[in-house]
Design a protein around this motif. Structure first.
Motif, PDB file in Angstrom:
ATOM      1  N   SER A 169       0.698   0.898   5.126  1.00 47.92           N
ATOM      2  CA  SER A 169      -0.111   0.217   6.140  1.00 47.92           C
ATOM      3  C   SER A 169      -0.033  -1.287   5.938  1.00 47.92           C
ATOM      4  O   SER A 169       0.123  -1.776   4.812  1.00 47.92           O
ATOM      5  CB  SER A 169      -1.574   0.654   6.051  1.00 47.92           C
ATOM      6  OG  SER A 169      -1.729   2.020   6.344  1.00 47.92           O
ATOM      7  N   LEU A 204       0.835  -1.190   0.000  1.00 48.67           N
ATOM      8  CA  LEU A 204       0.000   0.000   0.000  1.00 48.67           C
ATOM      9  C   LEU A 204       0.878   1.252   0.000  1.00 48.67           C
ATOM     10  O   LEU A 204       1.956   1.268   0.600  1.00 48.67           O
ATOM     11  CB  LEU A 204      -0.926  -0.012   1.217  1.00 48.67           C
ATOM     12  CG  LEU A 204      -1.982  -1.127   1.188  1.00 48.67           C
ATOM     13  CD1 LEU A 204      -2.646  -1.283   2.551  1.00 48.67           C
ATOM     14  CD2 LEU A 204      -3.041  -0.832   0.123  1.00 48.67           C
ATOM     15  N   GLY A 221      -1.167   1.718  10.176  1.00 46.26           N
ATOM     16  CA  GLY A 221      -0.203   2.584   9.509  1.00 46.26           C
ATOM     17  C   GLY A 221       1.059   2.769  10.319  1.00 46.26           C
ATOM     18  O   GLY A 221       1.016   2.755  11.551  1.00 46.26           O
ATOM     19  N   LEU A 246      -7.893  -0.505  -0.138  1.00 45.07           N
ATOM     20  CA  LEU A 246      -8.397  -1.677   0.576  1.00 45.07           C
ATOM     21  C   LEU A 246      -9.882  -1.876   0.310  1.00 45.07           C
ATOM     22  O   LEU A 246     -10.333  -2.989  -0.018  1.00 45.07           O
ATOM     23  CB  LEU A 246      -8.146  -1.510   2.072  1.00 45.07           C
ATOM     24  CG  LEU A 246      -8.524  -2.705   2.955  1.00 45.07           C
ATOM     25  CD1 LEU A 246      -7.416  -3.746   2.920  1.00 45.07           C
ATOM     26  CD2 LEU A 246      -8.770  -2.258   4.394  1.00 45.07           C
ATOM     27  N   ASP A 292      -4.612   4.394   1.635  1.00 51.10           N
ATOM     28  CA  ASP A 292      -4.588   2.942   1.842  1.00 51.10           C
ATOM     29  C   ASP A 292      -5.988   2.393   2.042  1.00 51.10           C
ATOM     30  O   ASP A 292      -6.329   1.319   1.522  1.00 51.10           O
ATOM     31  CB  ASP A 292      -3.710   2.604   3.044  1.00 51.10           C
ATOM     32  CG  ASP A 292      -2.234   2.840   2.779  1.00 51.10           C
ATOM     33  OD1 ASP A 292      -1.883   3.174   1.622  1.00 51.10           O
ATOM     34  OD2 ASP A 292      -1.429   2.710   3.725  1.00 51.10           O
ATOM     35  N   ARG A 293      -6.804   3.121   2.767  1.00 48.43           N
ATOM     36  CA  ARG A 293      -8.183   2.684   3.008  1.00 48.43           C
ATOM     37  C   ARG A 293      -8.978   2.626   1.698  1.00 48.43           C
ATOM     38  O   ARG A 293      -9.779   1.706   1.483  1.00 48.43           O
ATOM     39  CB  ARG A 293      -8.828   3.663   3.994  1.00 48.43           C
ATOM     40  CG  ARG A 293     -10.336   3.664   4.050  1.00 48.43           C
ATOM     41  CD  ARG A 293     -10.904   2.556   4.870  1.00 48.43           C
ATOM     42  NE  ARG A 293     -12.364   2.634   4.893  1.00 48.43           N
ATOM     43  CZ  ARG A 293     -13.151   1.741   5.416  1.00 48.43           C
ATOM     44  NH1 ARG A 293     -12.635   0.668   5.988  1.00 48.43           N
ATOM     45  NH2 ARG A 293     -14.458   1.874   5.398  1.00 48.43           N
ATOM     46  N   LEU A 328      -6.315  -1.904   9.212  1.00 45.28           N
ATOM     47  CA  LEU A 328      -5.194  -1.238   8.559  1.00 45.28           C
ATOM     48  C   LEU A 328      -4.353  -0.588   9.647  1.00 45.28           C
ATOM     49  O   LEU A 328      -4.849   0.257  10.398  1.00 45.28           O
ATOM     50  CB  LEU A 328      -5.691  -0.161   7.593  1.00 45.28           C
ATOM     51  CG  LEU A 328      -6.008  -0.556   6.155  1.00 45.28           C
ATOM     52  CD1 LEU A 328      -6.459   0.682   5.379  1.00 45.28           C
ATOM     53  CD2 LEU A 328      -4.817  -1.204   5.464  1.00 45.28           C
TER      54      LEU A 328
END
Length: 425
Positions: free
Chosen positions: A73, A69, A87, A107, A103-104, A85
């Protein structure tokens, strides 16, 4: 986060004094305030069958399809299949939020393409507690909770809750006590502000923050607020030694389910760590080592946990239009001196109102006033890119609204299954 150094190899502890000194050395790290790490949990929801848990193998396959990512994370899974997640530390909270957002998004898109939604709520509003993560640690934890008479809340905590965790530097040595104390004192206000858990296992609970209520039903020696004396490191050591031993680990645990063989044995009698280390009670027919003590510390879940940095553990998981402002507020009122001064005064009437915060949230006038003052203080120091989120959070707080209100309205209009599976969209 910056942490104190720990011994490379385990050694048998001579007694409680040595154990307390060991704990105290690791509790805080003398460093400048600034770096921030974030952890965000979300319930995994099968879009075709939201009433069922997503199976372990499927979760693993989806996670394996996601490359590194951009915010670095890591992806792990909680006992009930919630996706976390985690970080790394970033230079400041704005950088941490930017990285976590990126990153979220990746994901959520990957899981969504595979037919799984990620619902960032404090509790699972639809499904009964069920453990799908095969880690031996979680099986042993369940046995310990059952033996302690809190098997129900223990299962709910492990499999039906999700949080937003904010990790902050402990600061310079002269700051440790005041920062630790303030981090706990703002807890009830942030519990009310972040409340997103009005339902559990298909039923309204009568609590805005059911997740906090679940924690309150567990052993306060393990999950309660840490009493802070003149020396915060000594206070944390005293708390840790008083807490009962939950498990003894064999091989290294693997939350990610990497296939590594793990052994973990539950302790089903009430044995404070101090009794074990002083030889009053033997666990596994031996005295504890520093490795045993390290593992014991991972089974302590106070609202604020010192690990060389501060883990703020009391925020409910929140959807994407809430959590960045919540993370910034929690950080600003501890790390920015002017905001911290405002926060210390603002929360004075409610700094022990944990139960009220969980039960009624911002419907309580004193908690609403404190929340508005905290968010306003955060607005005053927010960067331009985050200010709209902060102003929106302030407006909602002034109306006495928290994420639980949005979810409750969605349930009334669409039903709990659809509200749960579609809450992040």
């Amino acid at each position: 986060m910056a942490t104190a150094s720990t011994p490379v190899s385990a050694a048998t502890l001579a007694g409680a004094d040595e154990a307390a000194a060991y704990i105290a050395r690791q509790a805080f790290c003398d460093d400048e305030v600034g770096a921030v790490g974030l952890e965000l949990e979300s319930h995994s929801v099968d879009l075709a069958h939201p009433e069922r848990r997503v199976q372990w193998r499927r979760l693993q396959e989806i996670a394996a399809s996601i490359g590194p990512l951009p915010g670095a994370s890591t992806i792990t899974f909680e006992p009930g299949g919630a996706v976390e997640l985690s970080g790394p530390p970033h230079p400041d909270v704005s950088a941490a939020i930017t990285a976590m957002r990126a990153d979220r998004q990746i994901l959520a898109a990957a899981f969504g393409d595979a037919g799984v939604a990620l619902a960032a709520l404090g509790t699972d509003p639809l499904r009964a507690p069920e453990r799908i993560n095969p880690s031996a640690r979680y099986g042993a934890m369940a046995k310990h909770f059952d033996a302690a008479g809190v098997g129900g809340p223990g299962a709910q905590m492990m499999t039906s809750t999700a949080s937003l965790q904010v990790n902050l530097q402990s600061g310079r040595r002269s700051q440790w006590r005041d920062r630790f104390a303030l981090a706990q004192r703002i807890g009830p206000t942030l519990v009310a502000l972040s409340a997103s858990s009005p339902m559990l296992a298909g039923q309204p609970t009568g609590w805005r923050n059911t997740r906090q209520r679940i924690w309150e039903l567990l052993d306060p020696r393990r999950c309660g607020v840490v009493p802070i004396g003149d020396d915060p490191a000594e206070s944390w050591a005293r708390y840790a030694l008083r807490a009962p031993v939950m498990l003894v680990r064999g091989n290294r645990d693997s939350k990610e389910g990497s296939g590594e063989q793990v052994t973990a044995e539950a302790v089903v009698t009430d044995v404070p760590f101090s009794a074990w280390v002083d030889g009053q009670v033997m666990v596994g027919d031996r005295r504890p080592t520093t490795e045993d003590l390290d593992y014991h510390l991972t089974t302590l879940f106070p609202p604020v946990r010192p690990r060389g940095w501060f883990e703020l553990r009391y925020l409910d998981a929140a959807p994407d239009f809430w959590w960045p402002a919540l993370a910034f507020t929690a950080t600003a009122v501890l790390d920015h001196p002017a905001a911290a001064d405002i926060a210390a005064e603002a929360v004075e009437p409610v700094d022990e109102a944990w139960e009220t915060a969980a039960r009624v949230g911002l419907d309580d006038g004193d908690l609403r006033t404190a929340a508005c003052r905290l968010v306003a203080a955060a607005c005053a120091v927010a960067p331009d890119e985050l200010l709209p989120d902060l102003l929106d959070l302030l407006g909602r707080a002034e109306q006495g609204r928290c994420p639980a209100d949005d979810f409750t309205e969605n349930v009334a209009e669409y039903g709990v299954a659809q509200a749960f599976s579609g809450f992040t969209r």
